[in-house]
Design a protein around this motif. Structure first.
Motif, PDB file in Angstrom:
ATOM      1  N   ARG A  26       0.847  -1.193   0.000  1.00 29.00           N
ATOM      2  CA  ARG A  26       0.000   0.000   0.000  1.00 29.00           C
ATOM      3  C   ARG A  26       0.881   1.242   0.000  1.00 29.00           C
ATOM      4  O   ARG A  26       1.140   1.838   1.040  1.00 29.00           O
ATOM      5  N   PRO A  27       1.369   1.631  -1.179  1.00 25.29           N
ATOM      6  CA  PRO A  27       2.299   2.772  -1.229  1.00 25.29           C
ATOM      7  C   PRO A  27       1.643   4.062  -0.757  1.00 25.29           C
ATOM      8  O   PRO A  27       2.335   5.006  -0.398  1.00 25.29           O
ATOM      9  N   GLU A  28       0.306   4.109  -0.747  1.00 31.27           N
ATOM     10  CA  GLU A  28      -0.370   5.351  -0.341  1.00 31.27           C
ATOM     11  C   GLU A  28      -0.239   5.605   1.155  1.00 31.27           C
ATOM     12  O   GLU A  28      -0.496   6.707   1.633  1.00 31.27           O
ATOM     13  N   ASN A  29       0.175   4.571   1.901  1.00 28.89           N
ATOM     14  CA  ASN A  29       0.317   4.762   3.346  1.00 28.89           C
ATOM     15  C   ASN A  29       1.438   5.744   3.659  1.00 28.89           C
ATOM     16  O   ASN A  29       2.533   5.650   3.129  1.00 28.89           O
ATOM     17  N   LEU A  30       1.155   6.640   4.566  1.00 30.72           N
ATOM     18  CA  LEU A  30       2.114   7.665   4.951  1.00 30.72           C
ATOM     19  C   LEU A  30       3.266   7.069   5.744  1.00 30.72           C
ATOM     20  O   LEU A  30       4.404   7.489   5.642  1.00 30.72           O
ATOM     21  N   VAL A  31       2.924   6.084   6.571  1.00 31.81           N
ATOM     22  CA  VAL A  31       3.919   5.494   7.466  1.00 31.81           C
ATOM     23  C   VAL A  31       4.058   4.019   7.124  1.00 31.81           C
ATOM     24  O   VAL A  31       3.058   3.320   6.999  1.00 31.81           O
ATOM     25  N   HIS A  32       5.279   3.578   6.977  1.00 28.27           N
ATOM     26  CA  HIS A  32       5.497   2.144   6.823  1.00 28.27           C
ATOM     27  C   HIS A  32       5.613   1.529   8.211  1.00 28.27           C
ATOM     28  O   HIS A  32       6.315   2.034   9.071  1.00 28.27           O
ATOM     29  N   MET A  33       4.883   0.461   8.420  1.00 31.17           N
ATOM     30  CA  MET A  33       4.884  -0.195   9.722  1.00 31.17           C
ATOM     31  C   MET A  33       5.100  -1.678   9.551  1.00 31.17           C
ATOM     32  O   MET A  33       4.607  -2.280   8.609  1.00 31.17           O
ATOM     33  N   ASP A  34       5.806  -2.258  10.525  1.00 29.22           N
ATOM     34  CA  ASP A  34       5.842  -3.719  10.634  1.00 29.22           C
ATOM     35  C   ASP A  34       4.976  -4.081  11.824  1.00 29.22           C
ATOM     36  O   ASP A  34       5.115  -3.493  12.888  1.00 29.22           O
ATOM     37  N   MET A  35       4.093  -5.033  11.638  1.00 25.39           N
ATOM     38  CA  MET A  35       3.246  -5.428  12.762  1.00 25.39           C
ATOM     39  C   MET A  35       3.177  -6.946  12.877  1.00 25.39           C
ATOM     40  O   MET A  35       2.181  -7.558  12.538  1.00 25.39           O
ATOM     41  N   PRO A  36       4.233  -7.563  13.384  1.00 27.57           N
ATOM     42  CA  PRO A  36       4.188  -9.002  13.563  1.00 27.57           C
ATOM     43  C   PRO A  36       3.460  -9.382  14.856  1.00 27.57           C
ATOM     44  O   PRO A  36       3.436  -8.599  15.811  1.00 27.57           O
ATOM     45  N   GLY A  37       2.884 -10.563  14.856  1.00 23.22           N
ATOM     46  CA  GLY A  37       2.200 -11.045  16.063  1.00 23.22           C
ATOM     47  C   GLY A  37       2.450 -12.528  16.241  1.00 23.22           C
ATOM     48  O   GLY A  37       2.647 -13.265  15.266  1.00 23.22           O
ATOM     49  N   TRP A  38       2.498 -12.954  17.483  1.00 24.11           N
ATOM     50  CA  TRP A  38       2.697 -14.364  17.797  1.00 24.11           C
ATOM     51  C   TRP A  38       1.721 -14.782  18.881  1.00 24.11           C
ATOM     52  O   TRP A  38       1.424 -14.010  19.795  1.00 24.11           O
ATOM     53  N   SER A  39       1.272 -16.003  18.807  1.00 22.50           N
ATOM     54  CA  SER A  39       0.383 -16.522  19.845  1.00 22.50           C
ATOM     55  C   SER A  39       0.725 -17.991  20.044  1.00 22.50           C
ATOM     56  O   SER A  39       0.738 -18.773  19.096  1.00 22.50           O
ATOM     57  N   THR A  40       1.043 -18.349  21.264  1.00 18.84           N
ATOM     58  CA  THR A  40       1.422 -19.727  21.572  1.00 18.84           C
ATOM     59  C   THR A  40       0.560 -20.224  22.728  1.00 18.84           C
ATOM     60  O   THR A  40       0.423 -19.533  23.736  1.00 18.84           O
ATOM     61  N   THR A  41       0.002 -21.402  22.561  1.00 23.88           N
ATOM     62  CA  THR A  41      -0.900 -21.938  23.575  1.00 23.88           C
ATOM     63  C   THR A  41      -0.529 -23.378  23.916  1.00 23.88           C
ATOM     64  O   THR A  41      -0.280 -24.181  23.008  1.00 23.88           O
TER      65      THR A  41
END
Lengths: 307, 661
Positions: free
Chosen positions: B289-304
């Motif tokens: 999404r080049p239109e985004n003003l801010v580049h973000m990394d949003m990784p998530g982990w879930s362990t059960t």
């Protein structure tokens, strides 16, 4: 059955292949800042039978606020000099040979448990080839006076959380604000500590150098430092944080407040300095608008930090 | 390459399966019949389509609706309540998505060909596996029974959907003998962007999903067995047109070991114990999404990690199930923003600051046949829920001094009475239950909600949500058809919802403000559904469903995501080897929308769908070919629960072929 084994092996190969590493948060906090806790020797100066050891965090004097510890040892008896009157005066000489000083504790306090004399200095600039800093340390043993004059090196403070600023207030007084703590803030509520000092302008002409009346500084009493922290990055759109508290003076003569940093990175501490009567000496209110893509305007009085 | 290897492997397996003569032995010993581990026929298909995704299948259930953020991974709403209020489990195992934006509901980590059934329980009756308000959705995995001789079974399904060029291949195979059983499945789907009713392409709606599962059971004694199960799921390059970010990769590994012990002529019939482990990683991606003003990394982990142990008791007209359920989940989500000048330092924060959730519960459910006509079901759970936020300092920014550790007691109770006589059936019931706030509600930190465009902040000291529930149903059944009406009413105390905070400022540039999860004094929810079917002729069947719901907060304002009056009606005609189906479904205009929570009025829509199938044999293998069309009118529409009013798919012609091996 062999097929099943294949399945299991293939699944494990797929599963154990690449993945994004989790961030090491503690390491993340110390990429831009180093927290020094240990006082180390900066320099040792001998005068007669006495050696003066000057200690500061990391064994280095930096631009900005420095807490200093002085121990004075009798080189003959190897005993330390206790509870003496010790004075401390840093003198700055600029490229033209003019002298000035910086906020400092002139009379050092003796700490009996740690057996050292403690004080501080807010060095206003770094040493280089054209400008220099000298320390004038005096103490008395019985009737014998000792005077030490030592050139020191003030280095650049790379930790922006210990930045300082100097300015002239609307009352034409010279003020200094130096950050003392935290050295290494977190994404959290941080107790923000700063020293706020004023140059006591001399009323008489300079006497014999170093004339103390020309180099007098004091911590301002019962002022308030209003705080509005914001992220300067344009894409953060003047982002701020909740639950911050303005800085007020506490018994240690330093100013204490609370700053919340919502994420790591560059922050601007926008200040307004008010005297005990509530009159604004420096600083302007900043916009609280959220303006994505546009950097928020800073106050007239601010310090940038980074962690 | 790995995927290709897997497919080749799977094809090899299938080819081999074809060559194995199928031995059928009808004279199974009684014990072997007992040792069936939930052997059920594959029911994962809808009235319209035989090759459906898990989401499409769930959508055909009366009390499930969906929040859709794109073409993939729909968030199931049970009784018009979002996933915080329901428990979604796989064979009773708890799994928690790793995405703060709910891009990955648990249902996105399974595939229709490794499930045998989906068990939906409404309200407190669903509290067996954990505290709930809305109910439970339990995804039942396929597991083949032990057989006397060696038996191979399998199925292969393939298809193409023209609207989004979705091509899918699903294969599953099972082997069964008197000592050993193995079930395997493999599937791969790939879809491009879909087009809406105006024949405009909906950007970022593509997806790619690979799923495989394996289960091996071994009969340890005549009365006991051990089973090892694993599911591996991987989704790549999934677009979420309604969100400002897409998904680059999500992976789940879901494993369990089950020990089952049967008892002969005892009060205890079966004791079933399972230990499980599952881990999910989820990486959002905004580089598309080049239109985004801010580049973000949003990784998530879930362990059960979890344990599930249950015994079934039965004596005369009384049966009971006692269950111990315990799990430990660690949810982590990070966000790292990049300044426009990339040489500057990045900005980092946790959106889930390493939140641990531990739950232990003891449940009992009882069924007592009072007479031939009436039955009493009752039960309850006492649960202990513990939360720990490792980096509580994040939560302290908005809630100074909030507790780092929090322990809650979660009681759940229900009872219902059923009465059946000469075709009439009716039931009445009630429930009472608590639930703990979810990880986001309790500990979420600047979680951007693109629906109302607010950043959400959790509150660790939120009160338990307490539900008082009443339900009733009445119906009539005869040889020709049946009709049934169901109602339920929830009065939910301390209803958790986001409210605008006067403090703080947005972190995400698209955001307009900050909302904090807070408790309303109460909220109420009413659900009604009516279901009827009728056999007009022997080979002509009609089915119809009508649902209505209303949700109000304490000030009688509408709650968000409440389905307006909706209907579905379908006809099924079969003639020899040909089947023909047609259906209409739609929602009326959403009048009771909630502007306060970012909703606007959604117009009504109607969809017309048709399909036809033909059954034939290839070398004795039953084969079904189906072709059909959804949204035949190519209507442009979006539903009340389409995130950001993204348009739904326009006309879609689908084809599929299924071979039973």
């Amino acid at each position: 059955m062999k097929r099943l084994h294949f399945f299991v092996i293939v699944i494990f190969v797929v599963v154990s292949s690449c993945t994004v590493e989790k961030t090491d948060y503690e390491a993340e906090l110390s990429t831009e800042t180093t927290e020094y806790i240990e006082y180390e020797n900066v320099t040792s100066i001998t005068s007669g039978d006495y050696t003066v050891n000057l200690e500061a965090l990391n064994g280095t004097l930096y631009k900005g606020y420095n807490e200093i510890h002085l121990s004075i040892i009798n080189t003959v008896t190897s005993e330390s000099l206790q509870d003496a009157e010790v004075t401390f005066l840093p003198i700055f000489t600029d490229a033209n040979g003019n002298t000035s000083s910086c906020p400092h504790a002139y009379n050092l306090e003796y700490d009996a448990t740690e057996d050292y004399y403690s004080g501080f200095a807010v060095f206003t600039s770094e040493s280089d080839t054209t400008v220099s800093w000298q320390l004038y340390i005096n103490f008395q043993v019985d009737t014998q006076s000792y005077a030490i004059n030592q050139t020191i090196t003030v280095e650049e403070q790379t930790n922006m959380n210990l930045n300082m600023t100097a300015f002239t207030g609307s009352d034409n007084e010279h003020y200094f604000i130096a950050l003392v703590s935290p050295q290494s803030p977190g994404v959290a509520e941080n107790n923000l500590v700063a020293g706020i000092y004023k140059y006591n302008q001399p009323t008489e002409a300079e006497g014999t150098f170093p004339d103390l009346s020309q180099y007098s500084y004091s911590a301002v009493q019962d002022y308030t430092l209003l705080l509005d922290p914001r992220m300067p990055e344009a894409s953060m759109g003047n982002h701020s944080s909740p639950n911050n508290e303005d800085l007020i003076m506490e018994s240690d003569s330093l100013y204490h407040g609370v700053v919340n940093y919502t994420m790591t990175g560059n922050w601007t501490l926008n200040f307004i300095l008010q005297n005990a009567e509530g009159e604004t000496l420096k600083g302007t209110e900043v916009s609280t608008e959220f303006t994505p893509g546009i950097e928020g305007a800073k106050s007239d009085l601010y310090i940038d930090i980074l962690f | 390459m790995k995927r290709i290897t897997l497919i080749i492997l799977a094809l090899g397996t299938l080819a081999n399966a074809q060559n194995t003569p199928i031995k059928k032995d009808s004279s199974n010993v009684v014990l072997d019949e007992v040792l069936v581990i939930a052997a059920k026929k594959n029911k994962i298909e809808t009235a319209m389509k035989m090759a459906v995704s898990v989401d499409e299948f769930l959508a055909s259930s009366d009390n499930i609706s969906f929040i859709k953020r794109g073409a993939y991974a729909w968030e199931p709403l049970l009784n018009n309540m979002s996933t915080e209020r329901s428990t979604v489990t796989i064979d009773g195992m708890h799994i928690f998505g790793a995405c703060t934006d709910k891009m990955d509901p648990v249902t996105s980590y399974v595939e229709s060909n490794n499930l045998s059934d989906i068990d939906v329980k409404s309200g407190q009756e669903g509290s067996m596996h954990g505290a709930t308000v809305a109910g439970s959705i339990d995804l039942k995995r396929k597991s083949t029974a032990f057989a006397l001789g060696q038996t191979w079974n399998g199925a292969y399904q393939s298809g193409f959907e023209f609207n989004n060029n979705q091509f899918f291949n699903l294969g599953n195979v099972s082997y069964s003998s008197d000592k050993l059983v193995a079930d395997g499945s493999i599937s791969y789907r790939k879809a491009k962007n879909y087009t809406d009713g105006n024949t405009d392409e909906v950007e970022h709606s593509q997806y790619e999903k690979f799923n495989t599962s394996l289960g091996i059971a071994y009969k340890t004694t005549n009365l006991s067995s051990v089973r090892v199960d694993a599911i591996f799921d991987k989704a790549e390059d999934v677009g979420y047109p309604a969100l400002p970010m897409d998904l680059s990769l999500s992976r789940a590994l879901i494993t369990s070991v089950t020990y089952k012990q049967f008892f002969e002529d005892k009060l205890i019939k079966v004791w079933d114990t399972k230990v499980y482990f599952n881990t999910i990683e989820h990486y959002m991606d905004d580089t598309t999404r080049p239109e985004n003003l801010v580049h973000m990394d949003m990784p998530g982990w879930s362990t059960t990690y979890g344990l599930l142990s249950k015994v079934n008791l039965k004596k005369e007209n009384y049966s009971s199930e006692i269950q111990i359920n315990a799990y430990d989940n660690l949810s982590i989500a990070e966000m790292r923003m990049y300044p426009q000048d990339r040489s500057e330092t990045t900005m980092f924060a946790y959106s889930w600051p390493w939140v641990t959730t531990r739950y232990a519960g003891l449940s009992i459910s009882n069924s007592w046949d009072i007479s031939e006509k009436s039955q009493l079901n009752f039960g309850g759970t006492l649960g202990l829920n513990y939360n720990y936020s490792k980096y509580i300092e994040f939560n302290w920014i908005f809630h100074p001094g909030a507790s780092q550790e929090k322990t809650r007691f979660l009681p759940n109770l229900y009872a219902s009475y059923q009465f059946n006589a000469s075709g009439f059936e009716s039931s009445i019931g009630g429930g009472y239950g608590h639930r703990a706030p979810s990880v986001s509600e309790g500990y979420g930190y600047y979680i951007y909600n693109s629906f109302d465009r607010y950043d959400y902040i959790g509150d660790p000291d939120l009160e338990n949500e307490i539900s008082y529930e009443a339900n009733a149903s009445a119906g009539f059944k005869n040889k020709k058809g049946s009709i049934k009406a169901q109602v339920n009413y929830f009065y939910i105390q301390n209803y958790i919802i986001g409210r605008i905070l006067s403090q703080g400022s947005p972190m995400n540039y698209q955001s307009v403000g900050v909302k904090g999860y807070t408790s309303l004094d109460h909220a109420t929810l009413f659900n009604f559904s009516m279901h009827a079917n009728y056999s007009i002729l022997n080979n002509l069947h009609w089915k119809g469903t009508l649902t209505y719901a209303r949700g109000l907060d304490e000030n009688k304002n509408n709650l968000p995501f409440i389905r307006p009056l909706s209907y579905q009606t379908s006809l099924h005609y079969s003639y020899q080897k040909i089947g023909f189906r047609t259906s209409f479904n739609g929602d009326l205009k959403q009048i009771d929308y909630s502007p306060e929570y970012g909703e606007d009025e959604t117009p009504s829509y109607t969809n017309w769908n048709i399909s036809a199938d033909y059954t034939f044999y290839i070398k004795n293998y039953k084969t079904v070919f189906q072709i059909g069309a959804e949204n035949v009118f190519n209507e442009y529409y979006s539903t009340y629960a389409d995130w950001g009013n993204i348009p739904r798919m326009g006309r879609n012609i689908f084809t599929s072929l299924k071979i039973d091996l």
